[in-house]
Design an enzyme around this catalytic site. Structure first.
Site, PDB file in Angstrom:
ATOM      1  CB  VAL A 127      -0.962   0.012   1.213  1.00 34.06           C
ATOM      2  CG1 VAL A 127      -1.753   1.315   1.276  1.00 34.06           C
ATOM      3  CG2 VAL A 127      -1.913  -1.180   1.156  1.00 34.06           C
ATOM      4  CB  CYS A 128       4.092   2.017   1.698  1.00 32.91           C
ATOM      5  SG  CYS A 128       3.690   1.473   3.380  1.00 32.91           S
ATOM      6  N   PRO A 129       3.748   2.230  -1.461  1.00 27.51           N
ATOM      7  CG  PRO A 129       4.352   0.501  -2.916  1.00 27.51           C
ATOM      8  CD  PRO A 129       4.060   0.797  -1.479  1.00 27.51           C
ATOM      9  CG  LEU A 157       5.197   6.983  -0.042  1.00 30.37           C
ATOM     10  CD1 LEU A 157       6.302   5.976   0.231  1.00 30.37           C
ATOM     11  CD2 LEU A 157       5.502   8.315   0.616  1.00 30.37           C
TER      12      LEU A 157
END
EC number: 1.11.1.26
Length: 188
Positions: free
Chosen positions: A47-49, A52
């Site tokens: 999920v993080c990328p 970002l």
């Protein structure tokens, strides 16, 4: 939690930023401008990328609003560079990526999951005085929306520039605001 309206606490971190390489950042560098602290659990994840990359897509607009973005995870600045160099989504990032391997920043903002050594998925908007004006924390599997963050920043900036005015739900730039008063009580 009592964090809204509080001043950010001292920290020192090393950042990676495309075009600038590695450099130090502390709370004094943040004061005097609007800032977003965008915490995420870990580099090289799922999920993080996506979050970002979404933030990277809004970065130019945030810059026009006088806002600097600091992404923060408990990974090192070296890991941030390696991720930036290897991921198409992360390679879009132009803002500083702070390494918080000592957990100082995550602890300061109250978002460290101590049992895992990872930060929660959390966003904080800090005004030019270093005071936290907006916060959002979601569970691990729920990604954030940078467009909504831009809306919230515009509202916070409006309220700061227009004492006595508040922004109602779904307020967009240019829409009507409210002036809280005794005459308004019970009429909304």
């Amino acid at each position: 939690m009592g964090i809204i309206g509080s001043e950010i606490k001292p920290f020192n971190a090393t950042a990676f930023q495309e075009g600038k390489g590695f450099f130090d950042v502390n709370e004094a560098d943040v004061k005097g401008k609007w800032a977003v602290f965008f915490f995420y659990p870990a580099d090289f994840t799922f999920v993080c990328p996506t979050e970002l990359e979404d933030m990277a897509d809004q970065y130019a607009e945030l810059q026009t609003l006088g806002v600097e973005v600091y992404s923060v995870s408990t990974d090192t600045h070296f890991s941030h560079k390696a991720w930036h160099d290897s991921s198409p989504a992360i390679s879009k990032i132009k803002f500083p990526m702070l390494g918080d391997q000592l957990h100082t920043i995550s602890n300061n903002f109250g978002v460290l999951r101590e049992s895992m050594g990872l930060s929660d998925r959390a966003t904080f908007v800090v005004d030019p005085d270093g005071v936290i004006q907006v916060m959002e924390i979601t569970s691990e599997g729920v990604g954030r929306n940078a467009t909504e963050l831009v809306r919230k920043i515009k509202a916070a900036q409006y309220v700061r520039a227009h004492p006595g005015q508040v922004c109602p739900a779904k307020w967009e730039e240019g829409a009507e605001t409210l002036a809280p008063s005794l005459d308004l009580v019970g009429k909304i």
